[in-house]
Design an enzyme around this catalytic site. Structure first.
Site, PDB file in Angstrom:
ATOM      1  N   GLU A   1      37.289 -26.385 -42.796  1.00  0.00           N
ATOM      2  CA  GLU A   1      36.332 -25.589 -42.029  1.00  0.00           C
ATOM      3  C   GLU A   1      34.903 -26.118 -42.155  1.00  0.00           C
ATOM      4  OE1 GLU A   1      37.155 -23.446 -39.937  1.00  0.00           O
ATOM      5  OE2 GLU A   1      39.175 -22.824 -40.496  1.00  0.00           O
TER       6      GLU A   1
ATOM      7  N   HIS B   1      45.171 -20.791 -42.288  1.00  0.00           N
ATOM      8  CA  HIS B   1      45.566 -21.890 -43.161  1.00  0.00           C
ATOM      9  C   HIS B   1      46.621 -21.458 -44.179  1.00  0.00           C
ATOM     10  CE1 HIS B   1      41.565 -24.261 -42.321  1.00  0.00           C
ATOM     11  NE2 HIS B   1      42.248 -23.960 -41.231  1.00  0.00           N
TER      12      HIS B   1
ATOM     13  N   CYS C   1      41.664 -18.299 -40.071  1.00  0.00           N
ATOM     14  CA  CYS C   1      42.099 -19.414 -39.224  1.00  0.00           C
ATOM     15  C   CYS C   1      43.567 -19.756 -39.474  1.00  0.00           C
ATOM     16  CB  CYS C   1      41.221 -20.643 -39.460  1.00  0.00           C
ATOM     17  SG  CYS C   1      41.280 -21.833 -38.109  1.00  0.00           S
TER      18      CYS C   1
ATOM     19  N   ASP D   1      45.824 -27.852 -44.200  1.00  0.00           N
ATOM     20  CA  ASP D   1      44.528 -27.496 -44.762  1.00  0.00           C
ATOM     21  C   ASP D   1      44.629 -26.212 -45.570  1.00  0.00           C
ATOM     22  OD1 ASP D   1      45.130 -26.440 -42.278  1.00  0.00           O
ATOM     23  OD2 ASP D   1      43.264 -27.035 -41.340  1.00  0.00           O
TER      24      ASP D   1
ATOM     25  N   HIS E   1      48.245 -26.913 -36.140  1.00  0.00           N
ATOM     26  CA  HIS E   1      47.266 -25.823 -36.165  1.00  0.00           C
ATOM     27  C   HIS E   1      47.897 -24.627 -35.480  1.00  0.00           C
ATOM     28  CE1 HIS E   1      43.653 -23.499 -36.142  1.00  0.00           C
ATOM     29  NE2 HIS E   1      42.980 -24.471 -36.729  1.00  0.00           N
TER      30      HIS E   1
ATOM     31  N   HIS F   1      39.600 -17.139 -36.218  1.00  0.00           N
ATOM     32  CA  HIS F   1      38.262 -16.945 -36.783  1.00  0.00           C
ATOM     33  C   HIS F   1      37.758 -15.511 -36.643  1.00  0.00           C
ATOM     34  CE1 HIS F   1      36.822 -21.377 -37.272  1.00  0.00           C
ATOM     35  NE2 HIS F   1      38.146 -21.303 -37.327  1.00  0.00           N
TER      36      HIS F   1
END
EC number: 3.5.1.47
Length: 385
Positions: free
Chosen positions: A133, A101, A99, A74, A160, A354
């Site tokens: 997101e 990415h 996050c 992502d 992730h 986050h």
């Protein structure tokens, strides 16, 4: 060219300086194309998607293909003000790769780079995905038939990052890795009136408060204690002034479950509670749901067993079996349509995902690339699986 660890870190840091929100990843996409165009092009084919203009699909043609293996990462960032004082901190105001990415993309580029130099046995399809997101970029891509023809995907993999695992640790489990999520919006319509004459009004705040209290019993009293579900209302708006009874209230919340069946059960119970309160208070309650592509991330049993077996038996990989989390990920939509596996990559950050101080350990990048390159080579030589 083969990317060195220093070059990978430089790529990640540049990506970190240019975070962009969902469906606006134009600068990110341009940079990704710039990097990919430096790789050997003999076996590469790049495709863009009109329905998702910031996405990139990259096909690596295999020598003796019997399947198309997909790898997804992502691209988007979050509306967070970074507090890390770094030379490569975000240059875009109020937006940050909180996050990780940027880590995801760098690992994907490293894997793609390896197979551009070392032609794989099977075809590989790399999906650089916008809008994880929010806006469900994975769902948009799938529903617009992105994975058809040459770019068909038979099985999908993706990672992730995990701030709580040591840098480079690979974490996974069979079954659900991430919960599915559903946004829920509730509008309570009563009747406004003077605070001194409550009998002539129908107080939307009182009704909404009753609704919130009753909904909290769904998890505690309607769900098997050994199963998992969450419903949270994080926003409550009502009223205009202290001496006027509110005629309308609005609630915004989220429903989460480790299976789609659990999510649908909670949704149904919420509707039943709303129906009961409408009757008892003589009001109107409107409930709206929006799940988009945020289905539970349910790993395919057979493919995930292959993945875990490889990681456990590889002395170069630090593997941990993990527990399911109630966070959401739109990769769940793709895994609902195409079998595959999502896994964790430990990045050992002092700040949580986050958060404004999220600071992943870049030592995880090369370890993640090595683990996935090794697995893909292993997977491509598993006949009949």
């Amino acid at each position: 060219m083969t990317l060195t660890n220093n070059e990978l870190i430089k790529i990640r840091r540049h990506l970190h300086t240019i975070p962009e929100l969902a469906l606006n990843e134009y600068q990110t996409q341009a940079y990704l194309k710039q990097v990919i165009n430096r790789f050997p092009q003999t076996n590469l084919e790049i495709k863009e998607l009109p329905e998702l203009p910031t996405a990139l699909l990259v096909l690596v043609k295999g020598k003796e293909p019997s399947r198309n293996i997909g790898y997804r990462c992502d691209m988007d960032a979050l509306p967070v003000d970074e507090v890390n004082h770094l030379s490569y901190a975000s240059k875009n105001p109020h937006v940050m790769h909180a996050c990780g990415h940027d880590i995801h993309m760098t690992v994907a580029l490293g894997i793609l780079n390896y197979f551009s130099v070392n032609q794989p046995k099977d075809n590989l399809v790399f999906f650089f995905q916008p809008a994880e997101e929010s806006q469900s970029g994975g769902k948009i891509a799938y529903d617009s038939n992105a994975f058809q023809g040459k770019f068909k995907v038979d099985e999908f993999y993706g990672l992730h990052d995990n701030s709580q695992l040591k840098a480079g640790v690979i974490g996974c489990r069979n079954g659900t890795l991430f919960a599915g999520t559903t946004e829920v919006n509730v509008t309570v319509k009563g009747k406004s009136g003077h605070a001194a004459y409550p009998h002539l009004a129908n107080d939307a705040i009182v009704i909404a408060a009753n609704f919130v209290n009753q909904v909290q019993t769904v998890v505690s009293r309607s769900i098997d204690p050994t199963k998992c579900g969450v419903i949270t209302f994080g926003k409550f708006e009502a009223g205009v002034i202290r001496n006027v009874i509110a005629g309308q209230a609005r609630l915004e919340g989220t429903i989460r479950g480790l299976t789609q069946t659990m999510i649908e059960f909670i949704r149904q119970r919420v509707l039943e509670i709303a129906d009961g309160l409408e009757k008892s208070f003589g009001c109107r309650i409107e409930v709206e749901y929006n799940q988009g592509g945020y289905f539970p991330v349910e790993n395919n049993p057979k493919l995930t067993k292959n993945f875990i077996d490889y990681m456990k038996n590889n002395s170069q990989v630090d593997f941990q079996e993990t527990t399911p989390k109630m966070t959401g990920e739109d990769f769940g939509y793709l895994l609902n349509k195409i079998p595959g596996t999502m896994f964790w990559l430990g990045v050992e950050s002092p700040g949580a995902l986050h958060s404004a101080d999220f600071l992943p350990n870049e030592g995880a990048i090369q370890k993640g690339i090595n683990a996935m390159v090794g697995f893909l080579n292993y997977r491509m030589n598993l006949e009949g699986n």
